[in-house]
Scaffold this active site. Structure first.
Site, mmCIF file in Angstrom:
data_model
loop_
_atom_site.group_PDB
_atom_site.id
_atom_site.type_symbol
_atom_site.label_atom_id
_atom_site.label_comp_id
_atom_site.label_asym_id
_atom_site.label_seq_id
_atom_site.Cartn_x
_atom_site.Cartn_y
_atom_site.Cartn_z
ATOM 1 N N ASN A 45 -6.290 -3.401 -2.305
ATOM 2 C CA ASN A 45 -6.041 -1.947 -2.549
ATOM 3 C C ASN A 45 -4.636 -1.663 -3.170
ATOM 4 O O ASN A 45 -4.453 -0.342 -2.916
ATOM 5 C CB ASN A 45 -6.653 -1.244 -1.650
ATOM 6 C CG ASN A 45 -7.241 -0.007 -1.959
ATOM 7 O OD1 ASN A 45 -7.471 0.268 -3.043
ATOM 8 N ND2 ASN A 45 -7.003 1.136 -1.103
ATOM 9 N N LYS A 96 -10.473 2.781 13.943
ATOM 10 C CA LYS A 96 -9.328 3.238 14.317
ATOM 11 C C LYS A 96 -9.442 3.456 15.926
ATOM 12 O O LYS A 96 -8.573 2.928 16.724
ATOM 13 C CB LYS A 96 -8.696 4.534 13.714
ATOM 14 C CG LYS A 96 -8.223 4.428 12.203
ATOM 15 C CD LYS A 96 -7.101 3.514 12.036
ATOM 16 C CE LYS A 96 -6.971 2.886 10.657
ATOM 17 N NZ LYS A 96 -5.935 1.792 10.558
ATOM 18 N N LEU A 155 -5.690 -11.007 6.103
ATOM 19 C CA LEU A 155 -5.265 -11.470 7.445
ATOM 20 C C LEU A 155 -6.619 -11.762 8.593
ATOM 21 O O LEU A 155 -6.641 -12.043 9.436
ATOM 22 C CB LEU A 155 -4.595 -9.948 8.249
ATOM 23 C CG LEU A 155 -3.470 -9.542 7.727
ATOM 24 C CD1 LEU A 155 -3.094 -8.023 8.299
ATOM 25 C CD2 LEU A 155 -2.475 -10.468 8.130
ATOM 26 N N ASN A 160 -2.051 14.382 7.443
ATOM 27 C CA ASN A 160 -2.295 14.016 6.236
ATOM 28 C C ASN A 160 -1.053 13.650 5.311
ATOM 29 O O ASN A 160 -0.243 14.587 4.786
ATOM 30 C CB ASN A 160 -2.952 15.147 5.336
ATOM 31 C CG ASN A 160 -4.423 15.227 6.071
ATOM 32 O OD1 ASN A 160 -4.728 15.401 7.270
ATOM 33 N ND2 ASN A 160 -5.440 15.388 5.141
ATOM 34 N N PHE A 201 -0.167 -1.993 8.809
ATOM 35 C CA PHE A 201 -0.847 -0.972 8.018
ATOM 36 C C PHE A 201 -2.040 -1.520 7.466
ATOM 37 O O PHE A 201 -2.957 -0.716 7.019
ATOM 38 C CB PHE A 201 -0.010 -0.571 6.769
ATOM 39 C CG PHE A 201 1.208 0.134 7.085
ATOM 40 C CD1 PHE A 201 1.222 1.551 7.430
ATOM 41 C CD2 PHE A 201 2.420 -0.458 7.148
ATOM 42 C CE1 PHE A 201 2.385 2.058 7.831
ATOM 43 C CE2 PHE A 201 3.646 0.309 7.299
ATOM 44 C CZ PHE A 201 3.488 1.448 7.501
ATOM 45 N N ARG A 259 -5.437 21.680 6.683
ATOM 46 C CA ARG A 259 -4.923 20.160 7.418
ATOM 47 C C ARG A 259 -3.351 20.263 7.546
ATOM 48 O O ARG A 259 -2.775 21.110 7.082
ATOM 49 C CB ARG A 259 -5.177 19.079 6.383
ATOM 50 C CG ARG A 259 -6.715 18.806 6.070
ATOM 51 C CD ARG A 259 -7.287 18.056 7.193
ATOM 52 N NE ARG A 259 -8.643 17.752 6.935
ATOM 53 C CZ ARG A 259 -9.636 18.683 7.203
ATOM 54 N NH1 ARG A 259 -9.560 20.162 7.574
ATOM 55 N NH2 ARG A 259 -11.022 18.223 6.790
ATOM 56 N N TYR A 299 -15.247 4.139 9.394
ATOM 57 C CA TYR A 299 -13.648 4.115 9.421
ATOM 58 C C TYR A 299 -12.802 4.476 10.513
ATOM 59 O O TYR A 299 -12.145 4.009 11.228
ATOM 60 C CB TYR A 299 -13.161 4.567 7.956
ATOM 61 C CG TYR A 299 -11.674 5.288 8.268
ATOM 62 C CD1 TYR A 299 -10.731 4.018 7.974
ATOM 63 C CD2 TYR A 299 -11.369 6.427 8.376
ATOM 64 C CE1 TYR A 299 -9.562 4.472 7.824
ATOM 65 C CE2 TYR A 299 -10.109 6.703 8.545
ATOM 66 C CZ TYR A 299 -9.084 5.706 8.559
ATOM 67 O OH TYR A 299 -7.772 5.919 8.449
ATOM 68 N N SER A 348 -4.804 7.307 13.191
ATOM 69 C CA SER A 348 -5.245 8.537 12.278
ATOM 70 C C SER A 348 -5.463 9.517 13.100
ATOM 71 O O SER A 348 -6.044 9.359 14.550
ATOM 72 C CB SER A 348 -6.139 8.031 11.485
ATOM 73 O OG SER A 348 -7.043 9.313 10.879
ATOM 74 N N GLY A 351 0.658 -1.054 0.056
ATOM 75 C CA GLY A 351 -0.065 0.037 -0.096
ATOM 76 C C GLY A 351 0.682 1.092 0.118
ATOM 77 O O GLY A 351 2.009 1.286 -0.202
#
Ligand code: UD1
Length: 345
Positions: free
Chosen positions: A37, A156, A61, A182, A83, A234, A152, A127, A12
């Protein structure tokens, strides 16, 4: 003998850049990724940069038996950087169970695998979304975690809570959660970068795809925020700087420098930029114009957020070194390389 690091999600975006920095720092890397992805060609990019092709095993996984078999086969893993996760905020609202399954079941399996096979060190990919819109800026690790704005984001938060609970019951295990702001940009060679599947949701891939002509225009989601130019702010950090922070976290764990068996660090530059500043800096640094229109705000977006990086600077000895312009130029270099070699506009 080189120490072996398991990098889940290593093909990724952030995983591939981290693999490069681990190899450059003398670690051996084995990647596990289901390629849901990402693309296998990323391994060629990593090899082109480092001269070494990392080990690679393809599986999900969430497949517990396959993971346990992997731990049987790979007896000498020193630490894990985890990740592998689904990361589209929009998709998570449409398909919440996909997110809860992919992001939580995989983590449970991984921790159980670690416990059964005496792997004791993990770096976890978290995040800044856990802070929501913080009450004070810059946001430090002590800022309260706000109710998640998406499934999402919730995965986390739950992952971090799960890790905390497990680690307080198992003092052998050690974990560092890294809360990214970011991440943008690509390796300066332009040989690896972000491969957004379909229409990008994140700002910088949308900017580079508009610049190369793949998208007719960028939408700026709102210029009525309480910020100097009205667009949202950001903390954008270069992905190579972010990758280096993972190496610093691994070193800290392996050198036994953690102050607690569960630690959290914010990773950002400490400086915020608005959407309009991103567009203008990109145009100045690359000489390429980006057509944009102003639209309504995107639901769920926060107004402004940037990191207090004091703890990461002090404890990890890590600083984000690249400028915004350098990061944007590298993203542009990657976009051109990728379109030329892999996907035509
Ligand atoms: C988003 C997620 C965050 C997640 C991160 C993962 C939301 C609310 N937040 O962060 O939880 O961890 O991605 O990558 O989705 N923008 C535009 N036009 C675009 C795209 C973005 O104006 O086409 C603006 C956004 O409104 C925002 C800024 O650019 O102000 C950055 O957006 P983005 O790259 O999507 O990141 P975040 O929203 O900060």
């Amino acid at each position: 003998m080189k120490k072996k690091i398991l990098v889940t999600g290593g093909t990724g975006y952030i995983g591939s850049h981290t693999t490069v920095e681990l190899i450059n720092s003398g670690y051996e890397v084995i990647i596990v990724d289901d390629l849901s992805n990402s693309e296998l060609s990323v391994l060629d990019g990593i090899e082109k940069i480092t001269g070494i092709k990392p080990g690679f095993v393809k599986f999900d996984l969430c497949d517990r038996e396959r993971l346990m078999q992997f731990f049987e086969d790979e007896k000498n893993i020193t630490a894990i950087i985890h990740f592998a996760a689904s990361k589209s905020v929009g998709e998570s609202v449409q398909k919440p169970l996909k997110y809860y399954r992919n992001n939580l079941v995989s983590l449970i399996n991984l921790i159980e695998g670690m416990q059964q096979h005496n792997v004791t060190r993990m770096v976890f990919s978290s995040s800044c979304t856990v802070y929501g819109q913080p009450d004070t800026l810059p946001v430090s690790e002590n800022a309260p975690v706000k109710p998640a704005a998406s499934p999402y984001g919730n995965t986390k938060q739950i992952s971090e809570e799960m890790l905390q609970d497990v680690l307080s019951s198992d003092e052998i295990l050690h974990c560092i959660s890294l809360r990214y702001f970011n991440p943008i940009g690509a390796h300066p060679t332009g040989w690896i970068g972000e491969h957004p599947m379909g229409k990008p949701e994140n700002l910088v891939p949308y900017v580079t795809q508009t610049a190369i002509g793949l998208r007719s225009h960028l939408r700026v989601f709102g210029i009525d925020y309480h910020t100097p130019d009205g667009s949202a702010i950001r903390d954008y950090l270069h992905v190579v700087d972010l990758a280096k922070a993972h190496v610093a976290a691994i070193n800290r764990m392996l050198e036994g420098k953690q102050k607690d068996n569960y630690e959290v660090f914010n990773l950002g530059t400490g400086k915020g930029y608005s959407v309009l500043e991103i567009i203008h800096t990109f145009e100045e640094a690359t000489g390429v114009k980006v057509k944009y229109v102003i639209t309504d705000r995107r639901p769920g977006d926060v107004e402004k957020v940037w990191a207090d990086t004091t703890k990461a600077n002090r404890e990890l000895g890590w600083y984000a070194k690249s400028s915004l312009a350098e990061a944007l130029v590298s993203a542009w270099k990657w976009e051109q390389y990728y379109r030329k070699n892999y996907r035509k506009p």
